[in-house]
Design a protein around this motif. Structure first.
Motif, PDB file in Angstrom:
ATOM      1  N   ARG A  72      -6.188   9.739   2.202  1.00  0.00           N
ATOM      2  CA  ARG A  72      -6.249   8.424   2.862  1.00  0.00           C
ATOM      3  C   ARG A  72      -7.578   7.739   2.574  1.00  0.00           C
ATOM      4  O   ARG A  72      -7.628   6.548   2.285  1.00  0.00           O
ATOM      5  CB  ARG A  72      -6.036   8.547   4.380  1.00  0.00           C
ATOM      6  N   ALA A  74       5.401  11.216  -0.521  1.00  0.00           N
ATOM      7  CA  ALA A  74       4.336  10.281  -0.137  1.00  0.00           C
ATOM      8  C   ALA A  74       3.981  10.466   1.328  1.00  0.00           C
ATOM      9  O   ALA A  74       2.804  10.507   1.707  1.00  0.00           O
ATOM     10  CB  ALA A  74       4.772   8.848  -0.399  1.00  0.00           C
ATOM     11  N   ARG A 126      11.138   9.670   9.438  1.00  0.00           N
ATOM     12  CA  ARG A 126       9.981   9.028   8.804  1.00  0.00           C
ATOM     13  C   ARG A 126       9.105   8.359   9.867  1.00  0.00           C
ATOM     14  O   ARG A 126       7.879   8.437   9.821  1.00  0.00           O
ATOM     15  CB  ARG A 126      10.459   8.012   7.759  1.00  0.00           C
ATOM     16  N   THR A 146       0.814  -1.223   0.000  1.00  0.00           N
ATOM     17  CA  THR A 146       0.000   0.000   0.000  1.00  0.00           C
ATOM     18  C   THR A 146       0.847   1.272   0.000  1.00  0.00           C
ATOM     19  O   THR A 146       0.365   2.334  -0.371  1.00  0.00           O
ATOM     20  CB  THR A 146      -0.990   0.041   1.192  1.00  0.00           C
ATOM     21  N   ARG A 192       1.248  11.231  13.186  1.00  0.00           N
ATOM     22  CA  ARG A 192       0.140  11.907  12.512  1.00  0.00           C
ATOM     23  C   ARG A 192      -1.179  11.567  13.196  1.00  0.00           C
ATOM     24  O   ARG A 192      -1.327  10.527  13.839  1.00  0.00           O
ATOM     25  CB  ARG A 192       0.111  11.570  11.019  1.00  0.00           C
ATOM     26  N   ASP A 207      -1.299   1.040   8.266  1.00  0.00           N
ATOM     27  CA  ASP A 207      -2.602   1.085   8.954  1.00  0.00           C
ATOM     28  C   ASP A 207      -3.510  -0.043   8.490  1.00  0.00           C
ATOM     29  O   ASP A 207      -4.727   0.092   8.543  1.00  0.00           O
ATOM     30  CB  ASP A 207      -3.284   2.430   8.669  1.00  0.00           C
ATOM     31  N   TYR A 245       0.484   5.423  -2.040  1.00  0.00           N
ATOM     32  CA  TYR A 245       0.841   6.785  -1.597  1.00  0.00           C
ATOM     33  C   TYR A 245       1.967   7.338  -2.467  1.00  0.00           C
ATOM     34  O   TYR A 245       1.961   8.515  -2.845  1.00  0.00           O
ATOM     35  CB  TYR A 245       1.220   6.787  -0.113  1.00  0.00           C
ATOM     36  N   ARG A 246       2.936   6.470  -2.786  1.00  0.00           N
ATOM     37  CA  ARG A 246       4.047   6.910  -3.638  1.00  0.00           C
ATOM     38  C   ARG A 246       3.566   7.291  -5.032  1.00  0.00           C
ATOM     39  O   ARG A 246       3.997   8.300  -5.594  1.00  0.00           O
ATOM     40  CB  ARG A 246       5.101   5.793  -3.743  1.00  0.00           C
TER      41      ARG A 246
HETATM   42  O1  C5P Z   1       6.267   2.034   2.784  1.00  0.00           O
HETATM   43  P1  C5P Z   1       6.662   3.183   1.939  1.00  0.00           P
HETATM   44  O2  C5P Z   1       7.941   3.840   2.357  1.00  0.00           O
HETATM   45  O3  C5P Z   1       6.668   2.880   0.484  1.00  0.00           O
HETATM   46  O4  C5P Z   1       5.501   4.258   2.152  1.00  0.00           O
HETATM   47  C1  C5P Z   1       5.660   5.596   1.757  1.00  0.00           C
HETATM   48  C2  C5P Z   1       4.882   6.476   2.723  1.00  0.00           C
HETATM   49  O5  C5P Z   1       3.483   6.262   2.532  1.00  0.00           O
HETATM   50  C3  C5P Z   1       5.133   6.174   4.204  1.00  0.00           C
HETATM   51  O6  C5P Z   1       6.178   6.923   4.756  1.00  0.00           O
HETATM   52  C4  C5P Z   1       3.826   6.534   4.854  1.00  0.00           C
HETATM   53  O7  C5P Z   1       3.818   7.882   5.231  1.00  0.00           O
HETATM   54  C5  C5P Z   1       2.798   6.350   3.765  1.00  0.00           C
HETATM   55  N1  C5P Z   1       1.967   5.161   3.968  1.00  0.00           N
HETATM   56  C6  C5P Z   1       0.858   5.283   4.764  1.00  0.00           C
HETATM   57  N2  C5P Z   1      -0.001   4.246   4.934  1.00  0.00           N
HETATM   58  C7  C5P Z   1       0.244   3.072   4.350  1.00  0.00           C
HETATM   59  C8  C5P Z   1       1.408   2.895   3.561  1.00  0.00           C
HETATM   60  C9  C5P Z   1       2.262   3.972   3.392  1.00  0.00           C
HETATM   61  O8  C5P Z   1       0.625   6.339   5.326  1.00  0.00           O
HETATM   62  N3  C5P Z   1      -0.637   2.068   4.523  1.00  0.00           N
END
Ligand code: C5P
Length: 209
Positions: free
Chosen positions: A94, A84, A166, A34, A173, A117, A38-39
């Motif tokens: 979200r 992201a 990070r 997931t 948040r 989450d 976001y990316r």
């Molecule tokens: O896991 P990854 O580094 O690829 O995720 C990028 C950003 O996306 C995370 O730092 C996080 O802020 C957000 N994210 C999120 N909820 C998720 C997956 C990622 O908030 N389920």
């Protein structure tokens, strides 16, 4: 029959990605990272030169995202990860991405979703929840080794500071902070090989199948 969902959460560079892929392959389940949703949303904004702080623009991009074309290689850049985690604090973004993730989670025969989450918000009824962690130093070391192995260069202290920053943003948040669900199995991989973590995960999943 319903889909069997395995929810995997944890901080950046804890090993959830590798573990999720191994689990999905082993059980023949669909896998969604997931973080890529976001990316991809963030990268689309960056590529179009759109602002990262306009929630309704970001929401529109998120609502139109195609989950089938997500590829970590094109979304791996550090700036994309940073962007992201900035748009991930926006509730409308979200909501849009969580809806898409829930549709994915319903696929048969089963799914593995990994993120921050999944056990708490996206799939609170998942029969198996894993919370994968490792100490910030160990995670920074893994990230550092990855960068060096890929031919890049990095300063360990900077990678470590980055991992901690990070974590703070993801755990601090207001909307859907990173935390283990009450019924999650904790898997601390600081002192574990990937094989050992995979074995531990299989023991938990086999007990629930
Ligand atoms: O896991 P990854 O580094 O690829 O995720 C990028 C950003 O996306 C995370 O730092 C996080 O802020 C957000 N994210 C999120 N909820 C998720 C997956 C990622 O908030 N389920």
């Amino acid at each position: 029959t319903a889909s069997f969902t395995i929810a995997i959460d944890g901080p950046a560079a804890a090993g959830k990605g590798t573990l999720s892929r191994l689990i999905a392959a082993h059980y023949g389940f669909h896998h969604l990272d997931t973080g890529l949703t976001y990316r991809a949303t963030a990268k689309a904004l960056l590529d179009a030169g759109l602002p990262l702080d306009d929630e309704s623009v970001a929401e529109t991009i998120a609502r139109n995202l195609d989950l089938s074309g997500l590829d970590r290689a094109t979304l791996a850049r550090h700036e994309v990860g940073e962007a992201a985690s900035r748009i991930a604090v926006m509730p409308a973004v979200r909501r849009a991405l969580v809806e898409a993730q829930r549709r994915f989670a319903a696929k048969l025969p089963g799914t593995v979703l990994d993120g921050r989450d999944i056990g708490t918000v996206v799939c609170p009824n998942a029969p198996v929840k894993l919370y994968v962690t490792a100490s910030p130093e160990v995670r920074a070391k893994r990230r550092f080794d990855e960068i060096v192995a890929g031919g890049g260069s990095a300063v360990f202290d900077e990678v470590c500071a980055d991992v901690k920053k990070r974590d703070e943003r993801d755990m601090g948040r207001v909307d859907s902070p990173l935390r283990p669900a009450d019924d999650a199995h904790l898997l601390d991989t600081s002192e574990m090989s990937i094989e050992a973590a995979f074995q531990a995960a299989r023991d938990i999943i086999d007990g629930a199948l």
